[in-house]
Design a protein around this motif. Structure first.
Motif, PDB file in Angstrom:
ATOM      1  N   GLN A  82     -16.104  -7.229 -11.850  1.00 10.15           N
ATOM      2  CA  GLN A  82     -15.006  -7.016 -10.919  1.00 10.15           C
ATOM      3  C   GLN A  82     -15.496  -6.594  -9.540  1.00 10.15           C
ATOM      4  OE1 GLN A  82     -12.074  -4.391 -12.618  1.00 10.15           O
ATOM      5  NE2 GLN A  82     -11.703  -5.715 -14.375  1.00 10.15           N
ATOM      6  N   VAL A  83     -16.413  -5.646  -9.486  1.00 12.53           N
ATOM      7  CA  VAL A  83     -16.874  -5.141  -8.195  1.00 12.53           C
ATOM      8  C   VAL A  83     -17.639  -6.208  -7.433  1.00 12.53           C
ATOM      9  CG1 VAL A  83     -18.459  -3.507  -7.093  1.00 12.53           C
ATOM     10  CG2 VAL A  83     -16.873  -2.710  -8.855  1.00 12.53           C
ATOM     11  N   GLY A  84     -18.558  -6.888  -8.101  1.00 12.43           N
ATOM     12  CA  GLY A  84     -19.337  -7.913  -7.413  1.00 12.43           C
ATOM     13  C   GLY A  84     -18.485  -9.010  -6.829  1.00 12.43           C
ATOM     14  N   SER A  85     -17.555  -9.515  -7.620  1.00 15.80           N
ATOM     15  CA  SER A  85     -16.699 -10.604  -7.145  1.00 15.80           C
ATOM     16  C   SER A  85     -15.759 -10.138  -6.046  1.00 15.80           C
ATOM     17  CB  SER A  85     -15.908 -11.198  -8.314  1.00 15.80           C
ATOM     18  OG  SER A  85     -15.155 -10.197  -8.988  1.00 15.80           O
ATOM     19  N   ALA A  86     -15.205  -8.932  -6.190  1.00 10.25           N
ATOM     20  CA  ALA A  86     -14.271  -8.424  -5.178  1.00 10.25           C
ATOM     21  C   ALA A  86     -14.966  -8.202  -3.842  1.00 10.25           C
ATOM     22  CB  ALA A  86     -13.628  -7.134  -5.664  1.00 10.25           C
ATOM     23  N   ARG A  87     -16.178  -7.683  -3.873  1.00 10.52           N
ATOM     24  CA  ARG A  87     -16.923  -7.448  -2.637  1.00 10.52           C
ATOM     25  C   ARG A  87     -17.348  -8.756  -1.973  1.00 10.52           C
ATOM     26  NH1 ARG A  87     -15.954  -2.838  -0.007  1.00 10.52           N
ATOM     27  NH2 ARG A  87     -15.863  -1.109  -1.452  1.00 10.52           N
ATOM     28  N   ALA A  88     -17.291  -9.850  -2.702  1.00 13.66           N
ATOM     29  CA  ALA A  88     -17.658 -11.149  -2.128  1.00 13.66           C
ATOM     30  C   ALA A  88     -16.536 -11.752  -1.295  1.00 13.66           C
ATOM     31  CB  ALA A  88     -18.041 -12.118  -3.253  1.00 13.66           C
ATOM     32  N   ALA A  89     -15.315 -11.267  -1.461  1.00 16.29           N
ATOM     33  CA  ALA A  89     -14.171 -11.832  -0.758  1.00 16.29           C
ATOM     34  C   ALA A  89     -14.077 -11.284   0.663  1.00 16.29           C
ATOM     35  CB  ALA A  89     -12.884 -11.525  -1.517  1.00 16.29           C
ATOM     36  N   ARG A  90     -13.484 -12.070   1.549  1.00 20.00           N
ATOM     37  CA  ARG A  90     -13.248 -11.653   2.929  1.00 20.00           C
ATOM     38  C   ARG A  90     -11.839 -11.068   3.051  1.00 20.00           C
ATOM     39  NH1 ARG A  90     -16.728 -13.236   6.878  1.00 20.00           N
ATOM     40  NH2 ARG A  90     -18.350 -14.753   6.341  1.00 20.00           N
ATOM     41  N   PRO A  91     -11.582 -10.296   4.117  1.00 17.66           N
ATOM     42  CA  PRO A  91     -10.262  -9.668   4.267  1.00 17.66           C
ATOM     43  C   PRO A  91      -9.103 -10.663   4.252  1.00 17.66           C
ATOM     44  CG  PRO A  91     -11.819  -8.681   5.790  1.00 17.66           C
ATOM     45  CD  PRO A  91     -12.523  -9.851   5.171  1.00 17.66           C
ATOM     46  N   GLN A  92      -9.308 -11.886   4.785  1.00  8.06           N
ATOM     47  CA  GLN A  92      -8.204 -12.841   4.861  1.00  8.06           C
ATOM     48  C   GLN A  92      -7.947 -13.565   3.543  1.00  8.06           C
ATOM     49  OE1 GLN A  92     -11.158 -13.190   6.368  1.00  8.06           O
ATOM     50  NE2 GLN A  92     -11.815 -15.316   6.574  1.00  8.06           N
ATOM     51  N   ASP A  93      -8.835 -13.406   2.572  1.00  2.99           N
ATOM     52  CA  ASP A  93      -8.643 -14.071   1.286  1.00  2.99           C
ATOM     53  C   ASP A  93      -7.506 -13.425   0.510  1.00  2.99           C
ATOM     54  OD1 ASP A  93     -10.777 -15.759   1.826  1.00  2.99           O
ATOM     55  OD2 ASP A  93     -12.237 -14.479   0.808  1.00  2.99           O
ATOM     56  N   HIS A  94      -6.951 -14.179  -0.426  1.00  2.00           N
ATOM     57  CA  HIS A  94      -5.888 -13.675  -1.292  1.00  2.00           C
ATOM     58  C   HIS A  94      -6.416 -13.556  -2.717  1.00  2.00           C
ATOM     59  CE1 HIS A  94      -2.259 -13.835   1.365  1.00  2.00           C
ATOM     60  NE2 HIS A  94      -3.114 -14.542   2.083  1.00  2.00           N
ATOM     61  N   VAL A  95      -6.102 -12.414  -3.349  1.00  2.05           N
ATOM     62  CA  VAL A  95      -6.604 -12.117  -4.682  1.00  2.05           C
ATOM     63  C   VAL A  95      -5.430 -11.993  -5.647  1.00  2.05           C
ATOM     64  CG1 VAL A  95      -7.923 -10.497  -6.085  1.00  2.05           C
ATOM     65  CG2 VAL A  95      -8.602 -10.921  -3.707  1.00  2.05           C
ATOM     66  N   PHE A  96      -5.498 -12.750  -6.744  1.00  5.90           N
ATOM     67  CA  PHE A  96      -4.455 -12.717  -7.767  1.00  5.90           C
ATOM     68  C   PHE A  96      -5.060 -12.141  -9.051  1.00  5.90           C
ATOM     69  CE2 PHE A  96      -2.801 -15.624  -4.708  1.00  5.90           C
ATOM     70  CZ  PHE A  96      -1.417 -15.615  -4.852  1.00  5.90           C
ATOM     71  N   PRO A  97      -4.679 -10.908  -9.423  1.00  6.19           N
ATOM     72  CA  PRO A  97      -5.243 -10.266 -10.611  1.00  6.19           C
ATOM     73  C   PRO A  97      -4.450 -10.597 -11.870  1.00  6.19           C
ATOM     74  CG  PRO A  97      -3.818  -8.726  -9.494  1.00  6.19           C
ATOM     75  CD  PRO A  97      -3.774 -10.014  -8.690  1.00  6.19           C
ATOM     76  N   SER A  98      -4.993 -10.174 -13.005  1.00  8.71           N
ATOM     77  CA  SER A  98      -4.198 -10.173 -14.227  1.00  8.71           C
ATOM     78  C   SER A  98      -3.597  -8.769 -14.358  1.00  8.71           C
ATOM     79  CB  SER A  98      -5.045 -10.562 -15.443  1.00  8.71           C
ATOM     80  OG  SER A  98      -6.178  -9.703 -15.585  1.00  8.71           O
ATOM     81  N   TYR A  99      -4.235  -7.883 -15.144  1.00 14.73           N
ATOM     82  CA  TYR A  99      -3.658  -6.546 -15.294  1.00 14.73           C
ATOM     83  C   TYR A  99      -4.698  -5.458 -15.536  1.00 14.73           C
ATOM     84  CZ  TYR A  99      -3.994  -8.598 -19.971  1.00 14.73           C
ATOM     85  OH  TYR A  99      -4.434  -9.265 -21.081  1.00 14.73           O
ATOM     86  N   ARG A 100      -5.985  -5.779 -15.408  1.00 14.09           N
ATOM     87  CA  ARG A 100      -6.984  -4.720 -15.559  1.00 14.09           C
ATOM     88  C   ARG A 100      -7.968  -4.689 -14.395  1.00 14.09           C
ATOM     89  NH1 ARG A 100      -8.588  -4.371 -20.615  1.00 14.09           N
ATOM     90  NH2 ARG A 100      -7.584  -6.189 -21.541  1.00 14.09           N
TER      91      ARG A 100
END
Length: 377
Positions: A82-100
């Motif tokens: 989770q941390v590695g992938s999240a830190r790879a995103a840029r501020p303008q990107d959109h993130v769609f989670p599940s529930y954890r």
């Protein structure tokens, strides 16, 4: 006659070994430069994120056991993915989670109290994505977020907000789901549309080995990453307990998505150390030997060993531990202080504008409650 053999294999990319040594697999060599470009501060932030996430996870589980939350969804063991992938995103990107994906939301600027408020029953939605780093709402219906993400990614493409060559403007979508969700029809439909429309999107599967009580080998007879190729997009399998490879592979996939190359599919092989949720008893369907095997591959311990080998001081680790305790205590206090929602809340935001049906139902509820008061008198 011997039965024919079938080759259903896929390499698992890894930069950091379970022993905490930077020793890339052959397929991961090409990603190493992305890690080498990171400053010490950024590398230390990965550890800080994972440690705070683990402490908050413990706090959430304790609050549920104490009757303060209706449910808690643990993320223990999946911090690196989770941390590695999240830190790879840029501020303008959109993130769609599940529930954890609790720590993903925190990285995107979401106050974790909003997550606890959701599981405490204090809100029907949780947060406004645009106000919290484009981190969209939790989705308890398995794989439905893959459709939401793909539709949003199609909109980005239609609006010309990707593939322009401007790294500060181009957008991409990152969607999280689990190994069990890959068996849902929604996931397959999302992959079909993503491939057909070449959406600026990354599908990130956290293969934590169990879909509640169903093992992953019942879900798929071959590595889940191979499904990406079947839908016409790259399918990459990574060690989900290696925060460095999670970051590097996701970063490249997102860069390609923003550049208009098309969608990618990443399978992060990890493990859910805790229960599926606090309503689950994992001792009923898995062995302690299996849990011990994966506990020995703890993503935080692995990463700490590597940081120590690079010269990170004991003072740094003490500081992070204290920060994690302070954050958890603060979140716990504020979550318990959340005010109960008013009964009018259930009628709000059902429609985007005031609606006569909602007014009628609220009036009925008012009359019903008055009748109870009168009866009691």
């Amino acid at each position: 006659m011997a039965a024919p053999t079938r080759d259903f294999t896929a390499p698992t990319l890894q930069l950091l070994t379970p022993e905490g040594e930077l020793r890339p697999t052959a397929e991961a060599e090409e990603y190493l430069h992305l890690v080498e470009a990171l400053a010490d501060r950024e590398l230390e932030q990965f550890y800080r994120d994972m440690t705070v996430s683990r402490r908050l996870d413990i706090t959430g589980a304790n609050l549920q056991r104490q009757g303060q939350l209706a449910l808690w969804v643990p993320s223990h063991g999946q911090e690196a993915a989770q941390v590695g992938s999240a830190r790879a995103a840029r501020p303008q990107d959109h993130v769609f989670p599940s529930y954890r994906e609790h720590v993903v939301g925190m990285i995107r600027g979401l106050d974790p109290v909003k997550i606890l408020g959701l599981f405490r029953g204090m809100t029907q939605g949780g947060w406004v994505p645009e106000e919290h780093g484009n981190f969209h709402l939790y989705t308890l219906v398995l794989a439905s977020q893959t459709l939401h993400a793909t539709g949003y990614a199609m909109g980005i493409a239609f609006d010309g907000a990707s593939g322009t060559g401007d790294p500060e403007r181009d957008e991409a979508v990152l969607v999280y789901f689990g190994d069990g969700s890959t068996s849902q029809g929604d996931a397959s439909e999302a992959l079909v549309f993503a491939s057909s429309y070449q959406t600026p999107q990354v599908f990130f599967v956290q293969n934590n080995q169990w879909a509640i009580s169903v093992p992953v080998f019942r879900q798929s007879r071959s590595p889940i990453s191979l499904r990406g190729r079947g839908f016409g997009m790259p399918g990459i399998r990574i060690d989900g307990n290696d925060v460095l490879v999670s970051y590097a592979v996701t970063r490249r996939a997102l860069e390609e998505a923003r550049a208009g190359v098309g969608p990618s599919f990443i399978e992060a092989v990890t493990y859910r150390i805790g229960a599926h949720t606090t309503a689950d008893d994992p001792t009923k369907y898995r062995t302690q030997d299996e849990v011990d095997h994966w506990t020995a591959r703890d993503p935080i311990t692995r990463y700490r060993t590597w940081l120590e080998g690079r010269g990170a001081s004991a003072a740094f680790f003490d500081e992070v531990e204290q920060e994690a305790q302070d954050v958890a205590a603060d979140v716990r206090r504020r979550a318990l202080d959340l005010p109960a929602p008013t009964r009018e809340t259930i009628f709000e935001h059902v429609y985007s504008e005031p609606h006569p049906l909602m007014a009628e139902q609220l009036a009925w509820l008012d009359a019903f409650e008055r009748s109870l008061d009168g009866g009691a008198a």
